[in-house]
Design a protein around this motif. Structure first.
Motif, short mmCIF file in Angstrom:
data_model
loop_
_atom_site.label_atom_id
_atom_site.label_comp_id
_atom_site.label_asym_id
_atom_site.label_seq_id
_atom_site.Cartn_x
_atom_site.Cartn_y
_atom_site.Cartn_z
N THR A 294 -19.67 -9.02 -12.36
CA THR A 294 -19.43 -10.28 -11.66
C THR A 294 -18.11 -10.20 -10.93
N ALA A 295 -17.93 -11.16 -10.03
CA ALA A 295 -16.68 -11.22 -9.26
C ALA A 295 -16.16 -12.65 -9.26
N ARG A 296 -14.86 -12.79 -9.32
CA ARG A 296 -14.23 -14.11 -9.19
C ARG A 296 -12.98 -13.99 -8.34
N PHE A 297 -12.50 -15.13 -7.84
CA PHE A 297 -11.39 -15.15 -6.89
C PHE A 297 -10.20 -15.88 -7.49
N GLU A 298 -8.99 -15.34 -7.33
CA GLU A 298 -7.74 -15.97 -7.75
C GLU A 298 -6.85 -16.18 -6.55
N ASP A 299 -6.32 -17.37 -6.40
CA ASP A 299 -5.40 -17.65 -5.30
C ASP A 299 -3.99 -17.24 -5.67
N GLY A 300 -3.22 -16.91 -4.64
CA GLY A 300 -1.79 -16.68 -4.82
C GLY A 300 -1.42 -15.26 -5.19
N GLY A 301 -2.36 -14.35 -5.24
CA GLY A 301 -2.03 -12.98 -5.57
C GLY A 301 -1.35 -12.26 -4.41
N ASP A 302 -0.56 -11.23 -4.73
CA ASP A 302 0.14 -10.48 -3.67
C ASP A 302 -0.39 -9.06 -3.55
N ALA A 303 -1.63 -8.83 -4.02
CA ALA A 303 -2.21 -7.50 -3.90
C ALA A 303 -2.51 -7.17 -2.43
N MET A 304 -2.59 -5.89 -2.12
CA MET A 304 -2.85 -5.42 -0.75
C MET A 304 -4.34 -5.18 -0.55
N THR A 305 -4.84 -5.56 0.61
CA THR A 305 -6.22 -5.27 0.96
C THR A 305 -6.36 -3.77 1.28
N LEU A 306 -7.61 -3.31 1.31
CA LEU A 306 -7.84 -1.90 1.67
C LEU A 306 -7.31 -1.60 3.06
N HIS A 307 -7.44 -2.55 3.98
CA HIS A 307 -6.92 -2.36 5.33
C HIS A 307 -5.40 -2.17 5.31
N GLN A 308 -4.72 -3.00 4.52
CA GLN A 308 -3.26 -2.88 4.43
C GLN A 308 -2.86 -1.57 3.76
N GLN A 309 -3.63 -1.14 2.75
CA GLN A 309 -3.33 0.13 2.10
C GLN A 309 -3.48 1.30 3.08
#
Length: 588
Positions: free
Chosen positions: A524-539
């Motif tokens: 399953t997948a869920r969403f959390e607001d406010g995280g500072d992780a990098m997207t694959l594009h940013q990586q």
């Protein structure tokens, strides 16, 4: 040179309308057919030994004598001599009734058909029906089909059997300018003759004889200009000679012919190239715009530059000079051939060829042509790449070396190729690049399941977030784009994917539905607001920035920048040094 026979005039003495030279001096004997000696010899031997084929195919460019040869063959096969008792001959008399009738186009047993206007199978049926009957007044019934490649496929098929086994009294003669469009089944049933382009020197002597007969005075250089412009075609050359006689009112000079052919603009093309070679951008653009105002299309201006570069190259290798160019122009070509290297000429040719394609394809032709010239001016000042590399190998450029950089992510240190291409730009920031910032992969980039593929609900689950996104993109490209560009992975373990970044409820619902379809309810997948992780594009962007910084810090690249102070890095290729040493990665 042989005398030129004219078609027989009508019996009355009434004044005749003027006939253009191309018709007036059409060959009426094989002796008048210039430049095709091999074909004439073959036909002469075949007629003398009574080995006459049942079908002939004449091919060649326009104006070299295909239709004229077909008519000459018809005369040679039907000539009966002045006494009426002669047989087939390579030298028809021209005075017997069949010869005169064929010359005047009124011989009933010689049928000419234009395949461009008679393309259908019905037209071929008429030909097939007519071959059943013997010749009326001649020895052979001859069918001449001009531009035979224009016949339809059905028409060719209808003709095949008759063409292969025609009656003894029938001969076929085909003429075409596009041999590749004639079916091989037709080619195999004919005796083929390839008529060559007429050499320029032979055209000059031929045109000189005609000009003398016409009472026109013409300079030898003018004849050479006309012969060169004719490009091996007698008919084209006679049309130009006809025009030149009218243009010069009987006295034809080389300058008059050059002006008539529009060759005087070559001087402006040389002026344009001179401005490019001297690096005078303003003069080059001014000359291009001046030619444009005179009606010269931008692509024609680039084509003229291409022709000039090609002419310089020919002079440089010792080939024949351009006959159409003036003495002044040929002298200038010789100067440039001595001053320019072969590498520079080849570079100019490639840049102009690419520029011509851009001008023809673009919507702003003049502006594109201007940019092509500016690109050419920039390239003119560049040294030869081979000399540059030799200088680098000899360490003639003193550049301080910099230390090796830390490893790139997921790889051992990579070294940029010394041949990385550069293009003109500012160099103050590039002459000595500082060490690139050390790149540390973000935490989420290392969050993955164990190395082996996990199994949930009997189906394989991607080992990490990157593999999951790749699988989603196959079925749902829009959803995969959101996961790559806007969603960043926080954790991906234990059958749960936690995302942060740019929220999209619709995409989250689609993602869970997709995972349920493929992996059941254990992923399953869920969403959390406010995280500072990098997207694959940013990586990926961070990884590319680190790679570029490492390339700029490489000593070999630093030497190139020292040799080209005004430069910027536009492309590079990295050689991986991991276990797969043969793999190459390219970044742009």
């Amino acid at each position: 040179m042989s005398d030129f026979s004219l078609e027989s005039p009508p019996a009355d003495d009434a004044p005749q309308e003027y006939r253009v030279l191309a018709r007036k001096y059409r060959p009426t004997r094989f002796a008048d057919l210039i430049g095709q000696d091999a074909m004439v010899q073959t036909l002469g031997n075949a007629i003398a030994k009574d080995r006459i084929a049942h079908a002939f195919l004449m091919t060649g460019v326009r104006g070299v004598g295909k239709t004229s040869t077909a008519r000459l063959i018809a005369k040679a096969l039907n000539c009966i001599g002045p006494d009426g008792r002669g047989g087939p001959t390579i030298d028809p008399c021209g005075v017997c009734e069949p010869c005169k009738a064929i010359t005047e186009g009124r011989f009933i047993d010689v049928v000419e058909m234009d395949a461009a206007s008679h393309t259908g199978v019905d037209d071929m049926r008429d030909v097939i029906d007519s071959v059943r009957y013997a010749a009326v007044s001649g020895r052979y019934k001859i069918h001449i089909i001009d531009e035979v490649h224009m016949l339809s496929k059905s028409a060719f098929n209808a003709l095949l059997k008759t063409l292969e086994e025609p009656p003894d009294h029938v001969k076929f003669i085909f003429a075409t300018t596009e041999l590749n469009k004639v079916p091989v089944t037709v080619l195999s049933r004919t005796q083929r003759f390839d008529l060559k382009r007429i050499p320029a020197d032979l055209l000059v002597s031929h045109f000189a004889g005609i000009a003398e007969k016409e009472g026109a005075g013409i300079e030898e250089d003018a004849l050479r200009l006309i012969a060169a412009a004719a490009e091996g075609s007698v008919r084209d050359g006679l049309s130009l000679l006809d025009q030149a006689i009218a243009h010069g009112a009987g006295e034809i000079t080389a300058e008059a012919v050059r002006a008539m052919l529009g060759l005087s603009d070559r001087g402006r093309t040389r002026a344009l190239l001179a401005a490019v070679l001297t690096g005078d951008s303003q003069a080059a653009l001014t000359e291009l715009n001046a030619q444009y105002e005179l009606g010269v299309a931008p692509d024609m201006a680039i084509e003229s530059l291409l022709e000039t570069v090609h002419a310089i190259t020919r002079v440089q290798v010792g080939a024949q000079v351009d006959l159409v160019m003036s003495a002044e122009g040929q002298e200038q070509l010789g100067v440039w051939a001595n001053e320019m290297s072969a590498a520079t000429l080849h570079r100019f040719w490639q840049l102009l060829l690419k520029g011509l394609e851009e001008v023809k394809r673009g919507t702003m032709a003049l502006q594109t042509a201007e940019m092509v010239l500016l690109r050419l001016i920039h390239a003119a000042g560049m040294p030869d790449p081979g000399a540059l590399m030799r200088a680098l190998e000899e360490k003639t450029v003193d550049v301080p070396l910099v230390r090796s950089e830390p490893p790139l992510p997921d790889a051992t240190p990579a070294r940029a190729s010394a041949s990385a291409p550069v293009s003109g730009a500012t160099a103050d920031d590039l002459s000595v690049s500082p060490a690139p910032p050390e790149y540390s992969p973000p935490l989420e980039a290392s969050l993955s399941a164990p190395a082996q593929t996990a199994m949930i609900s009997g189906k394989p689950v991607p080992a990490d977030y990157t593999a999951l996104v790749a699988a989603v993109e196959i079925d749902e490209p829009m959803l995969g784009a959101w996961l790559y560009d806007d969603a960043a992975p926080v954790t991906f373990a234990g059958g749960e994917l936690v995302l942060t970044g740019k929220r999209n409820p619709g995409c989250m619902a689609s993602l869970n539905a997709w995972m349920t379809t493929h992996f059941g309810d254990r992923l399953t997948a869920r969403f959390e607001d406010g995280g500072d992780a990098m997207t694959l594009h940013q990586q990926d962007e961070a990884r590319r920035e680190a790679e570029t910084a490492a390339v700029l810090a490489d000593p070999n690249v630093q030497r190139v920048f020292a040799a080209f102070p005004d430069a910027e890095l536009t492309d590079y290729t990295l050689q991986d040094t991991n276990s797969r040493g043969d793999e190459r990665r390219t970044a742009r």
